[in-house]
Design a protein around this motif. Structure first.
Motif, PDB file in Angstrom:
ATOM      1  N   TYR A  11      -4.594  35.291 -22.995  1.00 58.98           N
ATOM      2  CA  TYR A  11      -3.139  35.395 -23.166  1.00 58.98           C
ATOM      3  C   TYR A  11      -2.449  34.655 -22.031  1.00 58.98           C
ATOM      4  O   TYR A  11      -2.747  34.889 -20.853  1.00 58.98           O
ATOM      5  CB  TYR A  11      -2.676  36.862 -23.171  1.00 58.98           C
ATOM      6  CG  TYR A  11      -1.203  36.992 -23.495  1.00 58.98           C
ATOM      7  CD1 TYR A  11      -0.771  37.241 -24.794  1.00 58.98           C
ATOM      8  CD2 TYR A  11      -0.234  36.839 -22.502  1.00 58.98           C
ATOM      9  CE1 TYR A  11       0.583  37.330 -25.101  1.00 58.98           C
ATOM     10  CE2 TYR A  11       1.121  36.926 -22.793  1.00 58.98           C
ATOM     11  CZ  TYR A  11       1.520  37.171 -24.094  1.00 58.98           C
ATOM     12  OH  TYR A  11       2.870  37.251 -24.399  1.00 58.98           O
ATOM     13  N   LEU A  12      -1.513  33.776 -22.394  1.00 56.51           N
ATOM     14  CA  LEU A  12      -0.793  32.966 -21.403  1.00 56.51           C
ATOM     15  C   LEU A  12       0.690  33.309 -21.445  1.00 56.51           C
ATOM     16  O   LEU A  12       1.361  33.110 -22.467  1.00 56.51           O
ATOM     17  CB  LEU A  12      -1.016  31.475 -21.693  1.00 56.51           C
ATOM     18  CG  LEU A  12      -2.496  31.036 -21.681  1.00 56.51           C
ATOM     19  CD1 LEU A  12      -2.612  29.571 -22.071  1.00 56.51           C
ATOM     20  CD2 LEU A  12      -3.131  31.292 -20.319  1.00 56.51           C
ATOM     21  N   GLY A  72      -0.099  32.384 -26.641  1.00 58.78           N
ATOM     22  CA  GLY A  72       0.812  31.931 -25.595  1.00 58.78           C
ATOM     23  C   GLY A  72       2.255  32.156 -25.979  1.00 58.78           C
ATOM     24  O   GLY A  72       2.643  31.928 -27.129  1.00 58.78           O
ATOM     25  N   SER A  73       3.049  32.610 -25.018  1.00 59.80           N
ATOM     26  CA  SER A  73       4.462  32.877 -25.245  1.00 59.80           C
ATOM     27  C   SER A  73       5.314  31.900 -24.445  1.00 59.80           C
ATOM     28  O   SER A  73       5.086  31.720 -23.242  1.00 59.80           O
ATOM     29  CB  SER A  73       4.782  34.311 -24.823  1.00 59.80           C
ATOM     30  OG  SER A  73       6.177  34.564 -24.888  1.00 59.80           O
ATOM     31  N   SER A  74       6.265  31.241 -25.116  1.00 63.19           N
ATOM     32  CA  SER A  74       7.214  30.343 -24.459  1.00 63.19           C
ATOM     33  C   SER A  74       6.467  29.217 -23.726  1.00 63.19           C
ATOM     34  O   SER A  74       5.730  28.464 -24.361  1.00 63.19           O
ATOM     35  CB  SER A  74       8.128  31.147 -23.531  1.00 63.19           C
ATOM     36  OG  SER A  74       9.240  30.391 -23.123  1.00 63.19           O
ATOM     37  N   LEU A  75       6.576  29.122 -22.399  1.00 64.34           N
ATOM     38  CA  LEU A  75       5.815  28.092 -21.686  1.00 64.34           C
ATOM     39  C   LEU A  75       4.314  28.317 -21.888  1.00 64.34           C
ATOM     40  O   LEU A  75       3.540  27.358 -21.971  1.00 64.34           O
ATOM     41  CB  LEU A  75       6.159  28.097 -20.197  1.00 64.34           C
ATOM     42  CG  LEU A  75       5.418  27.072 -19.332  1.00 64.34           C
ATOM     43  CD1 LEU A  75       5.690  25.646 -19.803  1.00 64.34           C
ATOM     44  CD2 LEU A  75       5.790  27.232 -17.866  1.00 64.34           C
ATOM     45  N   GLY A  76       3.914  29.575 -21.985  1.00 61.37           N
ATOM     46  CA  GLY A  76       2.518  29.868 -22.283  1.00 61.37           C
ATOM     47  C   GLY A  76       2.090  29.319 -23.642  1.00 61.37           C
ATOM     48  O   GLY A  76       0.920  28.993 -23.842  1.00 61.37           O
ATOM     49  N   GLY A  77       3.045  29.198 -24.569  1.00 65.23           N
ATOM     50  CA  GLY A  77       2.750  28.585 -25.857  1.00 65.23           C
ATOM     51  C   GLY A  77       2.477  27.092 -25.729  1.00 65.23           C
ATOM     52  O   GLY A  77       1.637  26.532 -26.447  1.00 65.23           O
ATOM     53  N   PHE A  78       3.177  26.456 -24.803  1.00 61.24           N
ATOM     54  CA  PHE A  78       2.910  25.039 -24.511  1.00 61.24           C
ATOM     55  C   PHE A  78       1.509  24.890 -23.926  1.00 61.24           C
ATOM     56  O   PHE A  78       0.737  24.018 -24.330  1.00 61.24           O
ATOM     57  CB  PHE A  78       3.972  24.524 -23.539  1.00 61.24           C
ATOM     58  CG  PHE A  78       3.759  23.109 -23.071  1.00 61.24           C
ATOM     59  CD1 PHE A  78       4.087  22.032 -23.883  1.00 61.24           C
ATOM     60  CD2 PHE A  78       3.250  22.854 -21.797  1.00 61.24           C
ATOM     61  CE1 PHE A  78       3.906  20.718 -23.444  1.00 61.24           C
ATOM     62  CE2 PHE A  78       3.063  21.554 -21.359  1.00 61.24           C
ATOM     63  CZ  PHE A  78       3.398  20.478 -22.188  1.00 61.24           C
ATOM     64  N   ALA A  91      -5.231  29.630 -32.174  1.00 62.21           N
ATOM     65  CA  ALA A  91      -4.115  29.827 -31.242  1.00 62.21           C
ATOM     66  C   ALA A  91      -2.950  30.480 -31.961  1.00 62.21           C
ATOM     67  O   ALA A  91      -2.632  30.124 -33.102  1.00 62.21           O
ATOM     68  CB  ALA A  91      -3.677  28.497 -30.639  1.00 62.21           C
ATOM     69  N   VAL A  92      -2.328  31.436 -31.287  1.00 58.98           N
ATOM     70  CA  VAL A  92      -1.083  32.031 -31.757  1.00 58.98           C
ATOM     71  C   VAL A  92      -0.004  31.694 -30.747  1.00 58.98           C
ATOM     72  O   VAL A  92      -0.168  31.933 -29.541  1.00 58.98           O
ATOM     73  CB  VAL A  92      -1.195  33.556 -31.927  1.00 58.98           C
ATOM     74  CG1 VAL A  92       0.147  34.130 -32.389  1.00 58.98           C
ATOM     75  CG2 VAL A  92      -2.296  33.912 -32.924  1.00 58.98           C
ATOM     76  N   LEU A  93       1.092  31.127 -31.222  1.00 61.41           N
ATOM     77  CA  LEU A  93       2.167  30.675 -30.357  1.00 61.41           C
ATOM     78  C   LEU A  93       3.419  31.487 -30.648  1.00 61.41           C
ATOM     79  O   LEU A  93       3.856  31.571 -31.798  1.00 61.41           O
ATOM     80  CB  LEU A  93       2.436  29.182 -30.592  1.00 61.41           C
ATOM     81  CG  LEU A  93       1.183  28.288 -30.640  1.00 61.41           C
ATOM     82  CD1 LEU A  93       1.572  26.866 -30.998  1.00 61.41           C
ATOM     83  CD2 LEU A  93       0.435  28.343 -29.316  1.00 61.41           C
ATOM     84  N   LEU A  94       3.989  32.094 -29.628  1.00 58.64           N
ATOM     85  CA  LEU A  94       5.149  32.962 -29.770  1.00 58.64           C
ATOM     86  C   LEU A  94       6.367  32.254 -29.181  1.00 58.64           C
ATOM     87  O   LEU A  94       6.465  32.099 -27.963  1.00 58.64           O
ATOM     88  CB  LEU A  94       4.890  34.292 -29.050  1.00 58.64           C
ATOM     89  CG  LEU A  94       3.561  34.985 -29.399  1.00 58.64           C
ATOM     90  CD1 LEU A  94       3.344  36.192 -28.494  1.00 58.64           C
ATOM     91  CD2 LEU A  94       3.526  35.381 -30.868  1.00 58.64           C
ATOM     92  N   ASN A  95       7.259  31.775 -30.038  1.00 57.61           N
ATOM     93  CA  ASN A  95       8.405  30.981 -29.592  1.00 57.61           C
ATOM     94  C   ASN A  95       7.962  29.978 -28.527  1.00 57.61           C
ATOM     95  O   ASN A  95       8.406  30.017 -27.365  1.00 57.61           O
ATOM     96  CB  ASN A  95       9.519  31.877 -29.049  1.00 57.61           C
ATOM     97  CG  ASN A  95      10.326  32.534 -30.151  1.00 57.61           C
ATOM     98  OD1 ASN A  95      10.473  32.001 -31.246  1.00 57.61           O
ATOM     99  ND2 ASN A  95      10.868  33.711 -29.876  1.00 57.61           N
ATOM    100  N   PRO A  96       7.071  29.051 -28.901  1.00 57.21           N
ATOM    101  CA  PRO A  96       6.480  28.161 -27.894  1.00 57.21           C
ATOM    102  C   PRO A  96       7.450  27.095 -27.386  1.00 57.21           C
ATOM    103  O   PRO A  96       8.220  26.506 -28.153  1.00 57.21           O
ATOM    104  CB  PRO A  96       5.329  27.494 -28.666  1.00 57.21           C
ATOM    105  CG  PRO A  96       5.817  27.474 -30.091  1.00 57.21           C
ATOM    106  CD  PRO A  96       6.558  28.776 -30.264  1.00 57.21           C
ATOM    107  N   ALA A  97       7.402  26.851 -26.080  1.00 54.16           N
ATOM    108  CA  ALA A  97       8.144  25.730 -25.502  1.00 54.16           C
ATOM    109  C   ALA A  97       7.492  24.431 -25.980  1.00 54.16           C
ATOM    110  O   ALA A  97       6.270  24.301 -25.950  1.00 54.16           O
ATOM    111  CB  ALA A  97       8.106  25.805 -23.985  1.00 54.16           C
ATOM    112  N   VAL A  98       8.286  23.497 -26.446  1.00 57.28           N
ATOM    113  CA  VAL A  98       7.719  22.230 -26.919  1.00 57.28           C
ATOM    114  C   VAL A  98       8.165  21.041 -26.074  1.00 57.28           C
ATOM    115  O   VAL A  98       7.524  19.990 -26.093  1.00 57.28           O
ATOM    116  CB  VAL A  98       8.038  21.982 -28.414  1.00 57.28           C
ATOM    117  CG1 VAL A  98       7.366  23.040 -29.267  1.00 57.28           C
ATOM    118  CG2 VAL A  98       9.525  21.980 -28.687  1.00 57.28           C
ATOM    119  N   HIS A  99       9.249  21.190 -25.326  1.00 59.46           N
ATOM    120  CA  HIS A  99       9.713  20.128 -24.420  1.00 59.46           C
ATOM    121  C   HIS A  99       9.982  20.717 -23.032  1.00 59.46           C
ATOM    122  O   HIS A  99      11.099  20.599 -22.494  1.00 59.46           O
ATOM    123  CB  HIS A  99      10.987  19.467 -24.964  1.00 59.46           C
ATOM    124  CG  HIS A  99      10.813  18.791 -26.279  1.00 59.46           C
ATOM    125  ND1 HIS A  99       9.974  17.711 -26.453  1.00 59.46           N
ATOM    126  CD2 HIS A  99      11.354  19.054 -27.499  1.00 59.46           C
ATOM    127  CE1 HIS A  99      10.016  17.328 -27.719  1.00 59.46           C
ATOM    128  NE2 HIS A  99      10.838  18.125 -28.368  1.00 59.46           N
TER     129      HIS A  99
END
Length: 198
Positions: A11-12, A72-78, A91-99
């Protein structure tokens, strides 16, 4: 081919967050109660993106790629996107940061942790370049990614998040918020079903 049960779960957390975040604690509790055979790891990530990824990749170096998963959540999603690009794991991405290189440039300077305001760290200008270097590009196996994206996210643009993951499973929520405040009630079961199918 049937997906094997997960054996390892990473988990990130997001920017200014920690393993004490609500979603991280809920997932740790769920793993302990219902998935005790899963090896759980939720490290405190250093502010430097390069150091964060080095810590993660060293920590999972001996993990089995086919039966590991990352959330990963947010920046952790990146960061989780980078991990799945390298390992091809689920991978599960929770509102992932993309930029994040663009979005976090305005946070250069002294910062505090959400869950421990007494803890300070310095977000350095070079971290923006480190983020840029970690952009994974198009994913070779997008079907191994499940993204939960809230249209009501007050921090990140749901259109950018959705466009980043063509070919992936996406749960696009009407409303919601960046923290996914209803995570335990509405999403935790779906996350665990994707990671550890019965």
């Amino acid at each position: 081919m049937k997906t094997p049960p997960a054996t390892h779960l990473l988990y990130l957390h997001g920017f200014r967050s920690s393993p004490q975040s609500n979603k991280a604690r809920l997932m740790a509790q769920r793993v302990a109660e219902r998935h005790p055979r899963l090896h759980w790891w939720c490290p405190q990530l250093p502010p430097s993106p390069r150091e964060a990824i080095e810590l993660v990749m060293q920590g999972i170096a001996r993990w089995p790629r086919e039966s590991m998963a990352v959330v990963g959540s947010s920046l952790g999603g990146f960061y989780a996107t980078y991990v799945t690009a390298v390992t091809r794991c689920r991978a599960v991405l929770l509102n992932p940061a993309v930029h994040p290189a663009r979005d976090l440039a305005r946070y250069i300077g002294d910062q505090t942790l959400w869950h421990d305001p007494a803890t300070h760290f310095h977000f350095r200008p070079e971290y923006v370049d480190e983020l840029r270097a970690l952009d994974a590009g198009p994913l070779a196996q997008p079907e191994r990614v499940f993204a939960i994206i809230a249209k009501g996210d007050e921090v990140l643009d749901w259109r950018e998040m959705t466009a980043r993951y063509p070919g992936s499973r996406i749960a696009l929520l009407e409303g919601g918020d960046h923290a996914l405040s209803d995570f335990e009630r509405r999403h935790l079961d779906d996350v665990m079903d994707f990671i550890d199918p019965a």
